[in-house]
Design a protein around this motif. Structure first.
Motif, short mmCIF file in Angstrom:
data_model
loop_
_atom_site.label_atom_id
_atom_site.label_comp_id
_atom_site.label_asym_id
_atom_site.label_seq_id
_atom_site.Cartn_x
_atom_site.Cartn_y
_atom_site.Cartn_z
N PRO A 169 0.75 -1.10 0.01
CA PRO A 169 0.22 0.14 0.16
C PRO A 169 0.98 1.37 -0.25
CG PRO A 169 -0.79 -1.57 1.70
CD PRO A 169 0.56 -1.89 1.29
N ILE A 170 0.64 2.16 -0.81
CA ILE A 170 1.41 3.56 -1.02
C ILE A 170 1.66 4.01 0.21
CG2 ILE A 170 -0.49 5.12 -1.47
CD1 ILE A 170 2.65 4.70 -3.32
N GLU A 171 0.55 3.82 1.40
CA GLU A 171 0.84 4.75 2.54
C GLU A 171 2.01 4.01 3.26
OE1 GLU A 171 -3.46 4.98 1.24
OE2 GLU A 171 -2.16 3.10 1.53
N LEU A 172 2.43 2.84 2.84
CA LEU A 172 3.73 2.48 3.77
C LEU A 172 4.78 2.51 2.98
CD1 LEU A 172 1.93 -1.29 4.71
CD2 LEU A 172 2.14 1.09 6.07
N LEU A 202 14.01 3.09 -7.13
CA LEU A 202 12.75 3.55 -7.56
C LEU A 202 11.60 3.42 -6.32
CD1 LEU A 202 12.64 1.51 -11.11
CD2 LEU A 202 12.71 4.13 -10.33
N THR A 203 11.92 2.52 -5.31
CA THR A 203 11.20 2.39 -4.12
C THR A 203 11.38 3.73 -3.43
OG1 THR A 203 11.31 -0.04 -4.02
CG2 THR A 203 10.84 1.10 -1.93
N SER A 204 12.48 3.96 -3.03
CA SER A 204 12.87 5.20 -2.12
C SER A 204 12.24 6.56 -2.85
CB SER A 204 14.08 5.54 -1.82
OG SER A 204 15.08 5.66 -2.98
N ASN A 205 12.13 6.76 -4.03
CA ASN A 205 11.40 7.85 -4.56
C ASN A 205 9.92 7.66 -5.09
OD1 ASN A 205 11.55 6.84 -7.11
ND2 ASN A 205 13.33 7.86 -7.98
N HIS A 206 9.46 6.46 -4.70
CA HIS A 206 7.99 6.21 -4.91
C HIS A 206 7.76 6.11 -6.39
CE1 HIS A 206 6.95 7.18 -0.59
NE2 HIS A 206 8.02 7.77 -0.72
N SER A 207 8.60 5.77 -7.27
CA SER A 207 8.27 5.68 -8.89
C SER A 207 7.71 4.62 -9.34
CB SER A 207 9.62 5.97 -9.60
OG SER A 207 10.30 7.07 -8.99
N ARG A 208 7.71 3.63 -8.50
CA ARG A 208 7.05 2.17 -8.95
C ARG A 208 6.05 1.84 -7.81
NH1 ARG A 208 10.83 -1.09 -7.57
NH2 ARG A 208 12.03 -1.08 -9.34
N GLY A 209 4.78 1.66 -8.27
CA GLY A 209 3.86 1.42 -7.27
C GLY A 209 3.48 -0.55 -7.31
N LYS A 210 3.94 -0.95 -8.18
CA LYS A 210 3.62 -2.47 -8.22
C LYS A 210 4.32 -3.00 -6.99
CE LYS A 210 2.97 -2.84 -13.16
NZ LYS A 210 3.62 -3.44 -14.46
N PHE A 211 5.46 -2.90 -6.64
CA PHE A 211 6.35 -3.46 -5.71
C PHE A 211 7.33 -2.57 -5.21
CE2 PHE A 211 8.01 -4.72 -9.57
CZ PHE A 211 9.48 -4.69 -9.38
N ASP A 253 9.88 5.86 5.01
CA ASP A 253 10.97 5.35 5.65
C ASP A 253 10.50 4.68 7.21
OD1 ASP A 253 13.29 8.16 4.67
OD2 ASP A 253 12.78 6.42 3.96
N CYS A 254 9.59 5.05 7.51
CA CYS A 254 8.92 4.38 8.62
C CYS A 254 8.83 2.88 8.75
CB CYS A 254 7.75 5.09 9.43
SG CYS A 254 7.09 4.26 10.71
N PHE A 255 8.06 2.36 7.37
CA PHE A 255 7.91 1.09 6.97
C PHE A 255 9.30 0.41 6.98
CE2 PHE A 255 8.23 -1.85 3.61
CZ PHE A 255 7.50 -2.78 4.19
N HIS A 256 10.21 1.22 5.99
CA HIS A 256 11.33 0.39 5.74
C HIS A 256 12.16 0.05 6.87
CE1 HIS A 256 10.51 0.70 1.68
NE2 HIS A 256 10.49 2.11 1.57
N TRP A 257 12.26 1.09 7.99
CA TRP A 257 13.06 0.84 9.21
C TRP A 257 12.19 -0.37 9.98
CZ3 TRP A 257 17.78 1.51 8.91
CH2 TRP A 257 18.42 2.79 8.22
N ARG A 258 10.86 -0.51 9.98
CA ARG A 258 10.09 -0.98 10.75
C ARG A 258 10.51 -2.69 10.25
NH1 ARG A 258 4.73 0.90 11.34
NH2 ARG A 258 5.86 2.19 12.79
N ALA A 259 10.38 -2.63 8.79
CA ALA A 259 10.64 -3.83 7.96
C ALA A 259 11.92 -4.48 8.37
CB ALA A 259 10.34 -3.75 6.69
#
Length: 151
Positions: free
Chosen positions: A64-67, A89-98, A70-76
């Motif tokens: 989900p885009i809400e996750l 592409l994950t860090s700059n929110h450029s990809r939504g599929k994964f 950085d909070c999600f990544h550090w929790r994960a």
């Protein structure tokens, strides 16, 4: 490059950039065989009980885009193992599929197929590690070949 027993190789890099590329940009494949790259540890010996710490990309489909923060990544990072890098592409929110996170994973410990983040069950896929059994959580065989009896 120095060849060691049991299909291990020691590679020394002259440039820090080349070393980082080898460690963080995999998984690597040669002739349909995955090459597991790990940092050198002093007094390394080739034994069957050798801990296998590898850098592996973990793909998180349908996150989900809400996750995507950085909070999600550090929790994960505390769930599968130590986080090494976040895909650009994950860090700059450029990809939504994964989302993709490079983690240091101990192949001798149980690997998880999903984590719970803020009440949401999030599926994890390990790129380049195809012999994972989520029945027993071990690397080296698939679930259909697992000998562990479930209660």
């Amino acid at each position: 490059m120095i060849d060691l027993p049991n299909d291990y190789f020691l590679v020394q890099f002259l440039a820090e950039e080349d070393y980082r590329h080898a460690i963080y940009e995999g998984p690597w494949m040669i002739a349909d065989h995955y090459i597991l790259v790990q940092r050198w540890k002093p007094f390394f010996t080739v034994t069957t009980t050798q801990t296998k710490m590898v850098a592996a990309w973990i793909r998180i489909p349908g996150l989900p885009i809400e996750l995507y923060n950085d909070c999600f990544h550090w929790r994960a990072k505390s769930k599968p193992r130590t986080m090494l890098k976040i895909d650009k592409l994950t860090s700059n929110h450029s990809r939504g599929k994964f989302a993709r996170i490079c983690m240091e994973v101990n192949l001798n410990r149980k690997l998880v197929s999903m984590i719970n983040v803020m009440g949401h069950i999030i599926k994890l896929e390990y790129e380049g590690l195809h012999s994972i059994c989520f029945k027993c959580g071990k690397y080296g065989h698939r679930q259909e070949h697992c000998g562990v009896l479930m209660e």
